[in-house]
Design a protein around this motif. Structure first.
Motif, PDB file in Angstrom:
ATOM      1  N   PHE A 566       3.170  10.743  -3.044  1.00 57.36           N
ATOM      2  CA  PHE A 566       2.935   9.303  -2.905  1.00 57.36           C
ATOM      3  C   PHE A 566       4.225   8.532  -3.195  1.00 57.36           C
ATOM      4  O   PHE A 566       4.307   7.780  -4.177  1.00 57.36           O
ATOM      5  CB  PHE A 566       1.818   8.860  -3.855  1.00 57.36           C
ATOM      6  N   ASP A 569       4.158   4.707  -3.993  1.00 60.63           N
ATOM      7  CA  ASP A 569       3.328   4.207  -5.083  1.00 60.63           C
ATOM      8  C   ASP A 569       4.189   4.092  -6.344  1.00 60.63           C
ATOM      9  O   ASP A 569       4.583   5.110  -6.932  1.00 60.63           O
ATOM     10  CB  ASP A 569       2.160   5.161  -5.332  1.00 60.63           C
ATOM     11  N   PRO A 612      -4.055   8.745  -7.951  1.00 59.21           N
ATOM     12  CA  PRO A 612      -3.435   8.089  -6.796  1.00 59.21           C
ATOM     13  C   PRO A 612      -4.478   7.620  -5.794  1.00 59.21           C
ATOM     14  O   PRO A 612      -5.686   7.664  -6.058  1.00 59.21           O
ATOM     15  CB  PRO A 612      -2.537   9.185  -6.223  1.00 59.21           C
ATOM     16  N   LYS A 628      -5.753   4.846  -7.403  1.00 59.70           N
ATOM     17  CA  LYS A 628      -4.783   3.796  -7.714  1.00 59.70           C
ATOM     18  C   LYS A 628      -5.150   3.093  -9.019  1.00 59.70           C
ATOM     19  O   LYS A 628      -5.092   1.868  -9.141  1.00 59.70           O
ATOM     20  CB  LYS A 628      -4.630   2.803  -6.572  1.00 59.70           C
TER      21      LYS A 628
END
Length: 734
Positions: A566, A569, A612, A628
């Motif tokens: 990710f 992120d 995530p 998230k």
């Protein structure tokens, strides 16, 4: 020239004065720009500046910038320009651009000292394999702790043998900026990475040429180009073997030096009787003859200690009847007066000193002076493999490669690669410890990891391997080597907790090896050890399916650090260190490993677990959490499986001796391709419009012909026994 390329030029042209000739080249979405004086260069990708120029020079020889000649032209890829060093030595530089990949090749007709390719910096940075855990030694940063972020690393003598550095890669990836850099050379290298400057180079230019690689794009694209560059340079990535991904047993961990035919057999058989799903065993710690001293070496090919091992063939046959792959330790060292040394000397099979004579070495093991195999000499390699056959004739079919203690010598990083290449080509099971860039073992072993050490080193070392393209991580023997007397082995509460945490952390890797017997610990600890071993057995088919993907595309599927999975992120960065201890990684796309580990293992009961993007199911409770987000102080007791299911929710698991394809209801629509251990033909699974969190019993599975497949519920998944090559459709009952 396109506007994007012009923009990249302006970024560095504004920082110099006067008129300077420029080189501009654009191909496959990559724009390269450089100036003739000092060769300050930069790259842009799809119109976005990616690699910025250094403020002074892009290529330094002996500390001085080079200058491109006035006749240099560069109009199409590949192109070659000419340059001179500060003292007038002629050079050539060849630039080649391809999709997601650029190379700069320096060629010289004479020797060059201290060659450095230099650009502006970037952070955070990841990679460097074993060298990453030498951060405290080489970092320029004030906060010198175990950390996968190698920003601040600086080393002008980057080579295997420094500290614990034996599995070596100078690959460094900058996932946030979408590029990676690697200079391929097995000799002493120069590696710096910081937010201000990135340098890769060599102390001495060998063979007149050296190539610097830049890889661009998302991590999948970067790792594929890295894989191709490794294979093309002779540093091969081999397909691993399934048995390596099972639970193993190592004599040195279980018995120390008290190994013999009886103790080995008794220990292994007791593990099996207790239900440990062993697949491989390493017979070590003194199988060679005890007398004379010249026999004290694991390269006493075919020569057993007859008192300790009166019937090695019978012992090995017994283990093979239990479906165990039997392995020995193996090194390229030969005690100078050992049984095969004269033959090696006579034929020139050992490394030589400057006078052309076989060089004698001393180091950590063996204790006596030894010669080293010249593995890059084909005749010597053939001889060595013929000696290995003496062990193979007994039924040995795997090797724990473990040369160490050579740090005071200037040995090339790939000194062992040729032997591992040949043994892997023979389909032998290899636990790799030394090597340069190659994945020529079934497993990548971190250095010995013991109770008396800083426990943050292990997870940082393992994750650094994954970043570096060595994701088939074996985290060393569970609990370490108790028989070496490196630490007190009394069964204190701290020791019990250590074993509980260490075994569950180990279970999340590509392989785990049992050692100090569970029956010597308390019942709660023994129970957790068995649970962890069975958990690893359960996920081993999924690990292996993803290991095959790694061998094909280079992406670290079996252990994917979150900044790789990710990269956009911001919450995944800055967590894999001895402060936060956010040691998490993906296995495939569907499993998230969240083991509680680190130097606080004795007291910690919870972690801040970051989930995530997507939906994530607690593997044990079935509770689903939206992604998230950070689960603050998430409880992770020692007996809890530290695992979440997310992504596609499609896994391959083993239970009760059967293989099941499992679909967890975490994604409304998803797809996956998996392979069974005994087949390379992929299985395709398509999930259509199911309700997240629905009961597994409400799901229907049909094969490619539309026929309903018999299913069962395992844990929190709908499961069934799959067929290789089949396509399955999963929907909700209507």
């Amino acid at each position: 020239m396109q506007k994007s390329a012009l923009f990249a030029v302006c970024l560095f042209a504004a920082s110099i004065t006067g008129n300077t000739q420029q080189i501009h080249l654009q191909s496959s979405g990559i724009a390269f720009s450089a100036e003739t004086n000092g060769f300050r260069y930069s790259f842009a990708l799809d119109g976005k500046p990616i690699v910025f120029p250094d403020s002074k020079a892009g290529l330094l020889i002996g500390g001085q910038p080079v200058k491109l000649t006035g006749t240099s032209r560069c109009t199409a890829s590949p192109c070659t320009v000419h340059a001179t060093t500060a003292d007038g030595k002629p050079l050539s530089l060849t630039l080649a651009l391809a999709p997601h990949h650029a190379t700069l090749t320096l060629t010289s007709t004479g020797p060059l000292t201290d060659v450095r390719f230099v650009t502006g910096g970037a952070a955070p940075a990841y990679g460097l394999a074993d060298h990453a855990v030498e951060q405290a030694k080489f970092s320029t940063l004030a906060n010198k702790q175990f950390n996968t972020d190698v920003t601040g690393f600086t080393n002008d003598a980057f080579l295997s043998g420094e500290g614990i550095s034996r599995l070596v890669s100078n690959f460094v990836i900058y996932p946030r900026q979408r590029f990676a850099v690697l200079l391929i050379d097995p000799h002493r290298k120069i590696v710096h990475t910081s937010g201000e400057q990135i340098i890769q180079g060599v102390q001495q230019l060998n063979n007149g040429t050296v190539t610097l690689h830049y890889f661009f794009g998302n991590p999948h694209q970067i790792y594929k180009q890295y894989l191709d560059a490794r294979n093309a340079s002779g540093y091969r990535i081999f397909m691993p073997k399934y048995e390596a991904f099972g639970v193993g047993w190592e004599a040195f961990g279980a018995l120390g030096w008290e190994t013999n035919q009886k103790t080995d057999t008794d220990s292994i058989d007791r593990y099996l009787k207790l239900g440990y799903p062993l697949k491989w065993v390493v017979i070590g710690s003194g199988f060679w003859p005890a007398k004379p001293d010249s026999m004290h070496e694991t390269t006493s090919f075919g020569l057993w200690d007859r008192d300790k091992y009166p019937d090695p063939r019978g012992m090995i046959a017994h283990f093979r009847s239990e479906d165990l792959t039997v392995m020995l330790g193996l090194r390229i060292t030969f005690i100078t007066d050992g049984p095969y040394s004269n033959e090696g000397l006579t034929n020139g099979f050992f490394l030589k000193d400057r006078d052309g004579n076989a060089q004698s070495f001393t180091g950590g093991w063996p204790k006596l002076p030894y010669y080293l195999l010249d593995a890059h000499y084909p005749a010597a390699l053939n001889w060595y493999i013929s000696l290995v056959k003496k062990w193979q004739d007994y039924g040995i079919s795997g090797w724990k490669e473990d040369f160490y203690g050579y740090g005071k010598y200037d040995l090339r990083d790939d000194k062992v690669d040729p032997t591992n290449d040949r043994l892997m080509a023979q389909h032998q099971l290899i636990i790799e410890r030394n090597g340069y860039l190659s994945s020529n073992g079934d497993l990548h072993r971190i250095n010995d990891f013991n109770y008396n050490q800083d426990q943050d080193r292990g997870p940082v070392n393992a994750l650094a391997f994954a970043y570096s393209g060595f994701p088939l991580v074996y985290p060393d023997i569970v609990g370490g080597t108790f028989g070496e007397n490196r630490f007190g082995t009394g069964r204190t509460a701290r020791m019990e907790t250590y074993m509980q945490r260490n075994v569950m952390w180990a279970a999340m890797h590509s392989s785990m090896g049992m050692g100090e017997p569970p029956w010597t610990f308390s019942a709660p600890t023994a129970s957790i050890m068995l649970k962890a071993a069975k958990l690893h057995e359960r996920i081993a088919p999924y690990l292996f399916s993803n290991a095959r993907r790694f061998a094909n595309d280079g992406y670290p599927w079996t252990m994917t650090p979150l900044p790789i999975a990710f990269p956009d992120d911001p919450n995944v960065y800055g967590r894999e260190n001895a402060t936060t201890r956010g040691y998490e990684w993906l296995i495939g796309d569907s499993m998230l490993a969240t083991p509680l580990y680190g130097n606080d293992y004795e007291t910690a009961q919870s972690r801040d677990v970051y989930l995530p993007a997507g939906n994530w199911m607690d593997f044990e409770t079935g509770k689903i959490y939206p992604g998230k987000q950070t689960l603050k102080d998430f409880a992770l007791p020692a007996d809890k499986s530290p695992l979440f299911i997310g992504g596609s929710g499609i896994t391959l698991e083993q239970q009760q001796g059967k293989l099941y394809l499992c679909i967890y209801p975490v994604a409304k629509t998803s797809t996956a391709k998996l392979t069974l251990p005994a087949s390379t033909t992929p299985i395709t699974v398509n999930v259509f419009d199911i309700e997240v969190g629905t009961q597994p019993s409400s799901l229907v599975v049909k094969d490619n012909a539309g026929k309903a497949v018999a299913t069962t519920t395992l844990g929190h998944a709908v499961s069934f026994e799959p067929k290789a090559g089949e396509t399955y459709k999963v929907t909700s009952k209507r």
